[in-house]
Design an enzyme around this catalytic site. Structure first.
Site, PDB file in Angstrom:
ATOM      1  N   HIS A 125     -21.475 -16.765 -19.835  1.00 26.66           N
ATOM      2  CA  HIS A 125     -20.942 -16.304 -20.878  1.00 26.66           C
ATOM      3  C   HIS A 125     -21.507 -17.123 -22.175  1.00 26.66           C
ATOM      4  O   HIS A 125     -21.415 -16.657 -23.263  1.00 26.66           O
ATOM      5  CB  HIS A 125     -19.451 -16.310 -21.036  1.00 26.66           C
ATOM      6  N   HIS A 164     -17.013 -10.152 -14.606  1.00 27.30           N
ATOM      7  CA  HIS A 164     -17.436 -10.070 -16.265  1.00 27.30           C
ATOM      8  C   HIS A 164     -18.867 -10.162 -16.271  1.00 27.30           C
ATOM      9  O   HIS A 164     -19.669 -10.853 -15.695  1.00 27.30           O
ATOM     10  CB  HIS A 164     -16.860 -11.220 -16.803  1.00 27.30           C
TER      11      HIS A 164
END
Length: 308
Positions: A125, A164
């Site tokens: 991320h 994710h």
């Protein structure tokens, strides 16, 4: 040839506070699973600290400086609501990126066929100029650019099966046609990126999966979309962002994969790497938040890397 395992006790010292899902017990669960007798053949190495030169290939100086400045002298501090740091967090994050670079060196140098980096915090991320989602530096991207700068590998692919979407890796690779990012992930879900129409310079492939998608849907996404695109890209090295939170028992998402699905994906990527780039493959731990499922899934992944 051997499979290498890179880790470091500093990754256990990264304290995110009580009740945080990205906690030291995650790494303990992985390492305990890899202490089983069937993993006696793993060649275990200490993850080094990444150099600033290595970090700056994927992140601007301002980001590196900001992460360093965010580390508290004592206690806990929040970069954002999710991304908590403590005095030991900088070393842990540097060991994560350093592990992937060292693994690239060893695999490209012919010391091993592949490697797994059992490290935390995760990295996918972390955008070029933004730490978020538990992540400080993007270890997979740092390793990819290290492969280019040090070993002359022009085309590096990062394949991400974390539940994710790896918005950070996508952000860093967006305008670089010689880097490939391919992801299967649940959508809708944090961080809200990863739509199929997000393609960069046609070097980004996102295959979002709906909530409750099972192993069959995951394998279809891999076999029909991701693997053909990866074959067309013709990588010189494959890096796996190995998140195991798509497991059916994970509390942070709603996909329904099991350990054998991760093992299958690993074997498919190994087969592709064997055909495209002499088997050169490096994997690094991303998510996975049910400790039992994480341990079993990481063990299945590493067993596949070892040819078991």
């Amino acid at each position: 040839m051997a499979t290498l395992l890179y880790t470091h006790e500093a990754c256990l010292a990264h304290d995110t506070g009580p009740y945080h899902p990205e906690r030291p017990d995650r790494l303990r669960a992985v390492l305990e699973a890899l202490d089983e007798p069937r993993f006696a053949g793993l060649v275990r190495r200490e993850a080094p600290v990444a150099t600033e030169e290595q970090l700056l290939r994927a992140h601007p100086q301002a980001h590196v400086d900001a992460v360093k400045a965010a580390i508290p002298a004592e206690g806990l501090s929040g970069i954002d609501a999710d991304t908590i740091v403590s005095p030991q967090s900088l070393e842990a994050a540097l060991r994560c990126a350093g592990a992937v670079c060292a693994a690239v060196d060893a695999v490209v140098g012919g010391e091993a066929e592949n490697a797994f980096c059992a490290v935390r915090p995760p990295g996918h991320h972390a955008e070029a100029a933004r730490a978020m989602g538990f992540c400080l530096f993007n270890s997979a991207a740092v390793g990819a650019y290290h492969a280019r700068a040090v070993h002359g590998l022009k085309r590096v692919a990062v394949v991400d099966f974390d539940v994710h979407h790896g918005n950070g890796t996508q952000d860093i690779f967006w305008n670089d046609h010689e880097m490939f990012y391919g992801s299967t992930h649940q959508a809708p879900l944090y961080p809200g990126t990863g739509a199929a129409n997000e393609r960069g310079l046609d070097n980004i492939l996102n295959v979002p999966l709906p909530p409750l998608a099972d192993g069959a849907a995951f394998r279809h996404a891999f076999a029909e979309h991701l693997l053909p695109a990866l074959t067309e890209f013709r990588p010189d090295l494959v890096i796996i962002s190995a998140g195991f939170d798509a497991h059916k028992d994970d509390p942070l998402a709603a996909l329904c994969l099991e350990e054998e699905d991760f093992a299958w994906a690993t074997r498919e990527l190994m087969r592709l790497a064997a055909y495209q780039c002499g088997g050169r493959l490096v994997s690094t731990l991303e998510g996975g938040y049910d400790l039992d499922a994480l341990g079993r899934s990481a063990a299945a992944h590493v067993a596949a890397l070892m040819g078991q």
